[in-house]
Structure formats: C-alpha cells, structure tokens
Design an enzyme around this catalytic site. Structure first.
Site, PDB file in Angstrom:
ATOM      1  CG  HIS A  42     -22.051 -12.251  11.579  1.00  0.00           C
ATOM      2  ND1 HIS A  42     -20.741 -11.937  12.201  1.00  0.00           N
ATOM      3  CD2 HIS A  42     -21.768 -12.218  10.169  1.00  0.00           C
ATOM      4  CE1 HIS A  42     -19.841 -11.897  11.251  1.00  0.00           C
ATOM      5  NE2 HIS A  42     -20.336 -12.139  10.033  1.00  0.00           N
ATOM      6  CE1 TYR A 101     -18.740 -10.796  20.517  1.00  0.00           C
ATOM      7  CE2 TYR A 101     -17.855  -9.426  22.202  1.00  0.00           C
ATOM      8  CZ  TYR A 101     -18.673  -9.584  21.118  1.00  0.00           C
ATOM      9  OH  TYR A 101     -19.280  -8.583  20.355  1.00  0.00           O
ATOM     10  N   PRO A 141     -17.224  -1.476  25.198  1.00  0.00           N
ATOM     11  CG  PRO A 141     -15.141  -1.810  24.069  1.00  0.00           C
ATOM     12  CD  PRO A 141     -15.684  -1.196  25.293  1.00  0.00           C
ATOM     13  CE  LYS A 144     -26.763  -4.592  22.933  1.00  0.00           C
ATOM     14  NZ  LYS A 144     -27.162  -5.028  21.570  1.00  0.00           N
ATOM     15  CE1 TYR A 196     -22.469  -9.175  20.811  1.00  0.00           C
ATOM     16  CE2 TYR A 196     -23.703  -9.439  18.705  1.00  0.00           C
ATOM     17  CZ  TYR A 196     -22.394  -9.101  19.571  1.00  0.00           C
ATOM     18  OH  TYR A 196     -21.076  -8.885  18.564  1.00  0.00           O
TER      19      TYR A 196
HETATM   20  C1  PHB Z   1     -15.603  -4.268  16.359  1.00  0.00           C
HETATM   21  O1  PHB Z   1     -15.758  -4.712  15.175  1.00  0.00           O
HETATM   22  O2  PHB Z   1     -14.812  -3.166  16.270  1.00  0.00           O
HETATM   23  C2  PHB Z   1     -16.316  -4.763  17.449  1.00  0.00           C
HETATM   24  C3  PHB Z   1     -17.153  -5.781  17.448  1.00  0.00           C
HETATM   25  C4  PHB Z   1     -17.843  -6.072  18.566  1.00  0.00           C
HETATM   26  C5  PHB Z   1     -17.769  -5.300  19.758  1.00  0.00           C
HETATM   27  C6  PHB Z   1     -16.604  -4.566  19.865  1.00  0.00           C
HETATM   28  C7  PHB Z   1     -16.130  -3.889  18.751  1.00  0.00           C
HETATM   29  O3  PHB Z   1     -18.294  -5.911  20.932  1.00  0.00           O
END
Ligand code: PHB
Ligand code: APR
Length: 385
Positions: free
Chosen positions: A68, A196, A288, A292, A380
C-alpha cells in the site's frame, strides 16, 4: 540464549540468532494453535519487511502481502489521501501478524529450533548475575536452565518486565477512555487502501487481510460488551462514520470474529537489566491507531540481534550496553505518533468544543499541507532503525 515468549518478537529473534549460529531456546506458555489463533493487526513498515526478508521468512509475505502506497484520512464523511510514494518515496505491506507468526514457526521447524509450548511458572533468577537461570514447569516437571542472556519477549502480561526491580523500573502510561470493536468478515474490502475516519459519532477504520477478508474497527465506550453489537448494528454504525462513497460500496456479511480491545500507551524503562533484555509488548504498548505495535517489536529485535551478534562474534559489548537507550529512542517516537493519531481521530468523552475545533483544524491543515502529510507519511511507513 533463552527467549521467553513464542509470539512474533520471540520467534523473530530466535530466527535471526539461529541464522547467525547463536543457539537459543524458546519457552511459550500457550500452544502453537492458541498463539496462531490470536487476531492481530497487519500493517508492516518498510523496515519490518526488509528484516523479514533478511531473516529468510519473506517469501509468502512477498506472494500474498498487499503493498500500500497510501492511506485515506476522512473527516465527517469526506476523505483525502496521504500518498506515501509521492510524499516520502515509501510504502507499507498489509500482511496479517498471524500469517507472519505462522511463517516464523515454519522457519523455526525447518531450523529445528528448540521450542517448548505449555510451559508454566516461568521465573527468571539472577538476571543481574553473570549466569542467569530460568526455572519453569513443563509436563508437570520443574526445570532449571542456566544461560548467558534472557530475552523477555513475553508480552504485556509476561513475567520479564516485572523481574526488573520496581525501584529500578519506571512506567509511563496513558489509558484511553474508549475501546476498539473489531470485526473480521469474509467480504471484499471497501477500499483499495486503509481508511482512518474521524466522525462526531466516533472513530472508524477500514482495513483488510486479503481481497476476500476485511477487518473493520469502531470506537466504542469502554464498558460496551460485544454481545451488545449485532453484525447489523456494526455495519449500520460503520456506514454512518465512513466517507459517503465508501458506505455506498460497503459489502457486508456475517462476521467470523468480533472483539473489543482497550486502548493504552505504555512504556517501561529500562529495557535491559543485567543480562535480561525486554522486547516488544513486554516493554511497551501503543494504541493501534498508528499500526506500530508489531513494528516496534521488530525494531527492538533488530537492535538486540545486532547487539548479541557483536557480543558473540566480535566480543564487543557496546551494543548490549546501548540496547535499552537505542530501542527506547525509537519507541518514544512511535509512541508519540500513535498517541497523536489517536488524539486526532477519536472523540473523547470529556472533549470541549474548542478541542473538537482543534481536531477539525488539524485535519483541515493535514488535507491542505504537503509538509504535514509528509510528516505523517514518514512516521506511518516507519522511521529508520
Ligand atoms: C488491522 O488491519 O487490524 C489494523 C490496521 C491498521 C491499524 C490498526 C489495525 O492502525
Ligand atoms: N511464559 C512463557 N510465555 C509467555 C509468558 C510466560 N510467563 N507470558 C506470556 N507468554 C507468551 C504469550 O503467550 C505470547 O505468545 O509470550 C508471547 C508474547 O507475544 P505477544 O503478546 O504477541 O508480544 P510480542 O511478541 O512482543 O508481539 C508484539 O503483538 O500484541 C501484539 O500489538 C502487539 O503487534 C504487537 C505484537
């Protein structure tokens, strides 16, 4: 060399040491099936991808992982893209932590690395002595193993962190007043990259495991129970929080896993005491929101592997001396990023209208400023080791 914990950090350390010719034994409290059944996140920084390749466990990730080159941020049902490639010339790999752990167990089998599952009552003795000993119970019998070093890769609930005397240990913690309700569904992802979403009803995240397996999250009050959330209620709420175009595209289905996880930031210092070294969740927890958790465990393992390599191969202990300081320097930066993403994208119960306007202004600034986007992108995809 003894490694406590057969999760991603313990296994990756064992793999790297094994390939360097450094014998190691892994002690894991649970069965392998139990460890592999845990649903965990799945965004790998570029440094993590590199190290997995170097450890010889990158083949399936290369085949099945999704590269990605950006993410979407959304505010009040309107999204904008952060283009990692264009901003900082990088990308991340979407590949489940469970799959990574499965690859590491396969590699350990191939290497015939000794691993004991179902160990109990693990105790670390004389970690600050020249020859620490670890005692544990396995198949009803007590064992004592003397070793030169102990790696505490036993997660937040392990014994290693608490082996460091309280008077020598400092813990820095922030517990967030909400949780994440996660849902795994065998449906095609709503978007080609992660979304997000910040919304007055709360945060939402659209993620994935592969083109037929999606992972979604909703910010929920900490006292919510999973039973309160039917799949339909979840999908209805998600539709309201994500960009309109995405909610129209959303494919729903019956969930195969649903759970609520609390959000916390925690750092324990130091990450070394004598011949005991902490790695991963044993030393730090991140919310989360910045993806990280796993990547920080990997950078700890990288620093410890390098330090032990210098010790065993060159008789040089500077890496060991600097391990805690070196690892913590990167840990705090990732803690800051994860905390800032959490603060930016979630609704806090006691939030004032002024604070809400600050969030909106920060999102508007992010949408309009390449400099701000580059800073987010750099963090990120992962700061250098
Ligand atoms: C996930 O795919 O479970 C996931 C991805 C990004 C995040 C948190 C969880 O920031
Ligand atoms: N004895 C032996 N094993 C133990 C003990 C113990 N006393 N206590 C815990 N363990 C095992 C757990 O069963 C688990 O399998 O240690 C392992 C720790 O693994 P993780 O919790 O996955 O921690 P880590 O390997 O550091 O990986 C960090 O996991 O939680 C995610 O977000 C986090 O992605 C990050 C990653």
């Amino acid at each position: 060399m003894l490694i406590i914990g057969g999760g991603p950090s313990g296994l990756l350390l064992g793999q790297l040491l094994g390939r360097t010719g450094i014998d190691n034994l892994v002690l894991e409290r649970r069965s392998r099936e139990y460890v592999l059944a845990r649903i965990r996140a799945g965004v790998l920084e570029s440094g993590t991808v590199e190290l997995l390749r170097e450890a010889g466990v990158g083949a399936r990730m290369e085949r099945e992982g999704l590269i990605h080159a950006g993410i979407y941020l959304a505010a009040s049902n309107r999204g904008f893209r952060i283009d990692f490639e264009q901003l900082v010339g990088g990308s991340v790999m979407v590949y489940g932590q469970t799959e990574m752990t499965r690859d590491l167990y396969r590699a350990r089998d191939e290497m015939q690395g000794p691993t004991l599952h179902g160990v109990d009552e693990v105790r670390i003795h004389d970690a600050d002595a020249a020859l620490p000993r670890v005692s544990f119970v396995h198949h009803g019998r007590e064992h004592f193993v003397a070793c030169d070093f102990v790696a505490g890769c036993d997660g937040y609930h392990g014994v290693s962190r608490n082996t460091i005397p309280e008077e020598l240990r400092r813990e820095f913690e922030r517990v967030y007043p909400f949780g994440w309700l996660g849902l795994l569904s065998p449906t095609p992802p709503v978007s080609d990259e992660l979304i997000y979403a910040s919304h007055e009803r709360g945060f939402a995240l659209c993620s994935m495991r592969n083109p037929a397996l999606s992972r979604y999250y909703l910010q929920v009050p900490l006292d919510d129970r999973v039973e309160q959330w039917s799949d339909d209620a979840f999908w209805d709420e998600l539709r309201q929080r994500i960009p309109h175009d995405a909610s129209e595209r959303l494919v729903t289905g019956e969930s195969i896993e649903k759970s609520i996880a609390p959000l916390r930031s925690l750092v324990a210092e130091p990450m070394r005491w004598g011949n005991l070294f902490l790695c991963g969740d044993a030393a730090h927890i991140v919310p989360p929101t910045g993806a990280k958790g796993l990547n920080l465990a990997v950078s700890d393992v990288y620093y410890l592997w390098q330090a032990l390599k210098r010790h065993y191969l060159d008789g040089d202990d500077r890496g060991i001396e600097l391990y805690s300081e070196t690892a913590l320097a990167r840990v705090w930066k990732a803690e800051r990023f994860s905390w800032s993403m959490t603060r930016l994208l979630h609704r806090f119960p006691d939030q004032s209208e002024f604070e809400q306007r600050m969030q909106q202004a920060e999102l508007a600034y992010l949408e309009s400023s390449a400099a701000a986007q580059a800073s987010l992108a750099e963090n990120y995809i992962g700061l250098p080791f």
